[in-house]
Every structure is written in structure tokens, then in C-alpha cells.
Design a protein around this motif. Structure first.
Motif, PDB file in Angstrom:
ATOM      1  N   TRP A  56      63.297  43.769  13.517  1.00  0.00           N
ATOM      2  CA  TRP A  56      64.708  44.435  13.585  1.00  0.00           C
ATOM      3  C   TRP A  56      64.703  45.324  15.115  1.00  0.00           C
ATOM      4  N   MET A  57      63.721  45.684  15.614  1.00  0.00           N
ATOM      5  CA  MET A  57      63.647  46.240  16.767  1.00  0.00           C
ATOM      6  C   MET A  57      64.183  45.443  17.883  1.00  0.00           C
ATOM      7  N   PRO A  58      64.040  44.395  18.219  1.00  0.00           N
ATOM      8  CA  PRO A  58      64.864  43.602  19.174  1.00  0.00           C
ATOM      9  C   PRO A  58      66.358  43.363  19.068  1.00  0.00           C
ATOM     10  N   ILE A  59      66.685  43.660  17.832  1.00  0.00           N
ATOM     11  CA  ILE A  59      68.139  43.716  17.486  1.00  0.00           C
ATOM     12  C   ILE A  59      68.663  44.975  17.803  1.00  0.00           C
ATOM     13  N   PHE A  60      68.029  46.070  17.090  1.00  0.00           N
ATOM     14  CA  PHE A  60      68.430  47.567  16.965  1.00  0.00           C
ATOM     15  C   PHE A  60      68.433  48.077  18.618  1.00  0.00           C
ATOM     16  N   LEU A  61      67.209  47.891  19.284  1.00  0.00           N
ATOM     17  CA  LEU A  61      67.232  48.734  20.729  1.00  0.00           C
ATOM     18  C   LEU A  61      68.089  48.120  21.608  1.00  0.00           C
ATOM     19  N   PRO A  62      68.299  46.746  21.950  1.00  0.00           N
ATOM     20  CA  PRO A  62      69.133  46.342  23.111  1.00  0.00           C
ATOM     21  C   PRO A  62      70.769  46.788  22.333  1.00  0.00           C
ATOM     22  N   SER A  63      70.910  46.607  21.561  1.00  0.00           N
ATOM     23  CA  SER A  63      72.333  46.998  20.677  1.00  0.00           C
ATOM     24  C   SER A  63      72.532  48.624  20.813  1.00  0.00           C
ATOM     25  N   LEU A  64      71.690  49.314  20.674  1.00  0.00           N
ATOM     26  CA  LEU A  64      71.630  50.747  20.973  1.00  0.00           C
ATOM     27  C   LEU A  64      71.880  51.026  22.261  1.00  0.00           C
ATOM     28  N   TRP A  65      71.286  50.616  23.305  1.00  0.00           N
ATOM     29  CA  TRP A  65      71.399  50.951  24.542  1.00  0.00           C
ATOM     30  C   TRP A  65      72.760  50.315  25.096  1.00  0.00           C
ATOM     31  N   LEU A  66      73.122  49.111  24.931  1.00  0.00           N
ATOM     32  CA  LEU A  66      74.216  48.676  25.186  1.00  0.00           C
ATOM     33  C   LEU A  66      75.464  49.332  24.738  1.00  0.00           C
ATOM     34  N   PHE A  67      75.490  49.653  23.502  1.00  0.00           N
ATOM     35  CA  PHE A  67      76.634  50.656  23.148  1.00  0.00           C
ATOM     36  C   PHE A  67      76.585  51.972  23.883  1.00  0.00           C
ATOM     37  N   ALA A  68      75.475  52.651  24.152  1.00  0.00           N
ATOM     38  CA  ALA A  68      75.743  53.795  24.776  1.00  0.00           C
ATOM     39  C   ALA A  68      76.238  53.527  26.240  1.00  0.00           C
ATOM     40  N   ILE A  69      75.840  52.525  26.805  1.00  0.00           N
ATOM     41  CA  ILE A  69      76.556  52.008  28.213  1.00  0.00           C
ATOM     42  C   ILE A  69      77.924  51.616  28.061  1.00  0.00           C
ATOM     43  N   ILE A  71      80.215  52.116  25.376  1.00  0.00           N
ATOM     44  CA  ILE A  71      80.918  53.131  24.404  1.00  0.00           C
ATOM     45  C   ILE A  71      80.710  54.458  25.030  1.00  0.00           C
ATOM     46  N   ASN A  72      79.553  54.997  24.316  1.00  0.00           N
ATOM     47  CA  ASN A  72      79.237  56.409  24.669  1.00  0.00           C
ATOM     48  C   ASN A  72      77.770  56.689  24.130  1.00  0.00           C
ATOM     49  N   ASP A  73      77.206  57.733  24.916  1.00  0.00           N
ATOM     50  CA  ASP A  73      75.547  58.283  24.553  1.00  0.00           C
ATOM     51  C   ASP A  73      75.654  58.697  23.009  1.00  0.00           C
ATOM     52  N   ALA A  74      76.560  59.757  22.807  1.00  0.00           N
ATOM     53  CA  ALA A  74      76.543  60.264  21.494  1.00  0.00           C
ATOM     54  C   ALA A  74      76.815  59.550  20.152  1.00  0.00           C
ATOM     55  N   GLY A  75      77.519  58.403  20.315  1.00  0.00           N
ATOM     56  CA  GLY A  75      78.191  57.568  19.564  1.00  0.00           C
ATOM     57  C   GLY A  75      76.725  56.680  19.062  1.00  0.00           C
ATOM     58  N   ALA A  76      75.960  56.356  20.252  1.00  0.00           N
ATOM     59  CA  ALA A  76      74.874  55.299  20.152  1.00  0.00           C
ATOM     60  C   ALA A  76      74.016  55.970  19.625  1.00  0.00           C
ATOM     61  N   ALA A  77      73.891  57.201  19.799  1.00  0.00           N
ATOM     62  CA  ALA A  77      72.613  58.237  19.087  1.00  0.00           C
ATOM     63  C   ALA A  77      72.886  58.438  17.725  1.00  0.00           C
ATOM     64  N   THR A  78      74.119  58.707  17.458  1.00  0.00           N
ATOM     65  CA  THR A  78      74.596  59.003  15.965  1.00  0.00           C
ATOM     66  C   THR A  78      74.295  57.677  15.017  1.00  0.00           C
ATOM     67  N   ILE A  79      74.539  56.597  15.629  1.00  0.00           N
ATOM     68  CA  ILE A  79      74.402  55.395  14.768  1.00  0.00           C
ATOM     69  C   ILE A  79      73.033  54.900  14.757  1.00  0.00           C
ATOM     70  N   GLY A  80      72.229  55.329  15.804  1.00  0.00           N
ATOM     71  CA  GLY A  80      70.991  55.128  16.049  1.00  0.00           C
ATOM     72  C   GLY A  80      70.338  55.936  14.979  1.00  0.00           C
ATOM     73  N   THR A  81      70.934  57.212  14.935  1.00  0.00           N
ATOM     74  CA  THR A  81      69.880  57.970  13.653  1.00  0.00           C
ATOM     75  C   THR A  81      70.229  57.480  12.480  1.00  0.00           C
ATOM     76  N   VAL A  82      71.343  56.916  12.100  1.00  0.00           N
ATOM     77  CA  VAL A  82      71.527  56.465  10.964  1.00  0.00           C
ATOM     78  C   VAL A  82      70.535  55.147  10.524  1.00  0.00           C
ATOM     79  N   TRP A  83      70.419  54.267  11.847  1.00  0.00           N
ATOM     80  CA  TRP A  83      69.501  53.210  11.626  1.00  0.00           C
ATOM     81  C   TRP A  83      68.040  53.873  11.175  1.00  0.00           C
ATOM     82  N   ILE A  84      67.564  54.671  11.950  1.00  0.00           N
ATOM     83  CA  ILE A  84      66.077  55.241  11.516  1.00  0.00           C
ATOM     84  C   ILE A  84      66.314  55.999   9.929  1.00  0.00           C
TER      85      ILE A  84
END
Length: 128
Positions: A56-69, A71-84
Motif C-alpha cells: 500500500w505504500m506506493p499508493i499511499f505516499l504519492p497520493s498523500l504528497w500530491l494531495f498536499a501539493i 489541495i493542502n498540507d493540513a488536509g493531507a496530514a489529517t487523512i494521512g493520519t487516518v491511514w496510519i
């Protein structure tokens, strides 16, 4: 800057490091010798937790960073935390029994889909 997304990335890597060490501990505890990949159900579950997370890491990590770029950093981090959190729930459930892995898989899967689909939507809006 993407400080929050960077922090979540580091936490995801730390979690992966933890479950990798868990596989090693499980090998020792169950007596499954290298290079064997099977032999004891507890080891096999620990190994599958690690491998599924790696898958899942190759799905999660690029999607996380592209979302941050896009959309926004805080939203990416929040959803990324949910993933963790989902991966942690997956780890706890699957460590007990394969049948208990579903809730964690669902949580992390939804988080990954939201990151990917959100990025796709934002990118398409910018292209039109």
C-alpha cells in the motif's frame, strides 16, 4: 511548506519500521528460520501485515504528497493520519486472527482512496 505532510510521512515510515522489526521478532519467537516464509501462523500473519503495508505504500505516499501539493498540507496530514491509524487497527486485528483484519483494511483503504480521488479531482479542475 509541507511540514505536516512530512511529519505524517515520517510517522508512516516509523510504523513500517516497527512492523518490520515485528516480523524479525516473530521469526525468533516462532522458530521460522531465514529464508523460510512460512511455517507458523503467527509468523505468517506478521509477515503478511508487513507485506500488505509495503504493497500500500506506493499508493499511499504519492497520493498523500500530491494531495498536499494540489489541495493542502493540513488536509493531507489529517487523512494521512487516518491511514496510519487504519494500518495500526489492521496490525492489531490481523495479529490476533486473519479474520480480524477487515476494519483496519477498510479504514486505510478509504483514506488512500480519498487522497487519490481528491488529488485527481483537484488536478482535473486545474486542467479545465
Amino acid at each position: 511548506m509541507y511540514h505536516l505532510t512530512a511529519l505524517v510521512t515520517l510517522l508512516a515510515i516509523l510504523f513500517y519500521f516497527f512492523i518490520t522489526i515485528n516480523v524479525s521478532r516473530s521469526r525468533t519467537k516462532t522458530g521460522v528460520k531465514v529464508p523460510a516464509m512460512s511455517g507458523h501462523p503467527d509468523f505468517e500473519r506478521a509477515f503478511r501485515i508487513q507485506m500488505n503495508t509495503l504493497e500500500w505504500m506506493p499508493i499511499f505516499l504519492p497520493s498523500l504528497w500530491l494531495f498536499a501539493i494540489y489541495i493542502n498540507d493540513a488536509g493531507a496530514a489529517t487523512i494521512g493520519t487516518v491511514w496510519i491509524v487504519g494500518r495500526i487497527v489492521y496490525f492489531i486485528g490481523y495479529s490476533k486472527a486473519a479474520a480480524k483484519r477487515g476494519p483496519g483494511f477498510f479504514i486505510q483503504g478509504i483514506a488512500a482512496i480519498v487522497l487519490w480521488a481528491g488529488t485527481l479531482g483537484a488536478l482535473v479542475l486545474r486542467l479545465v
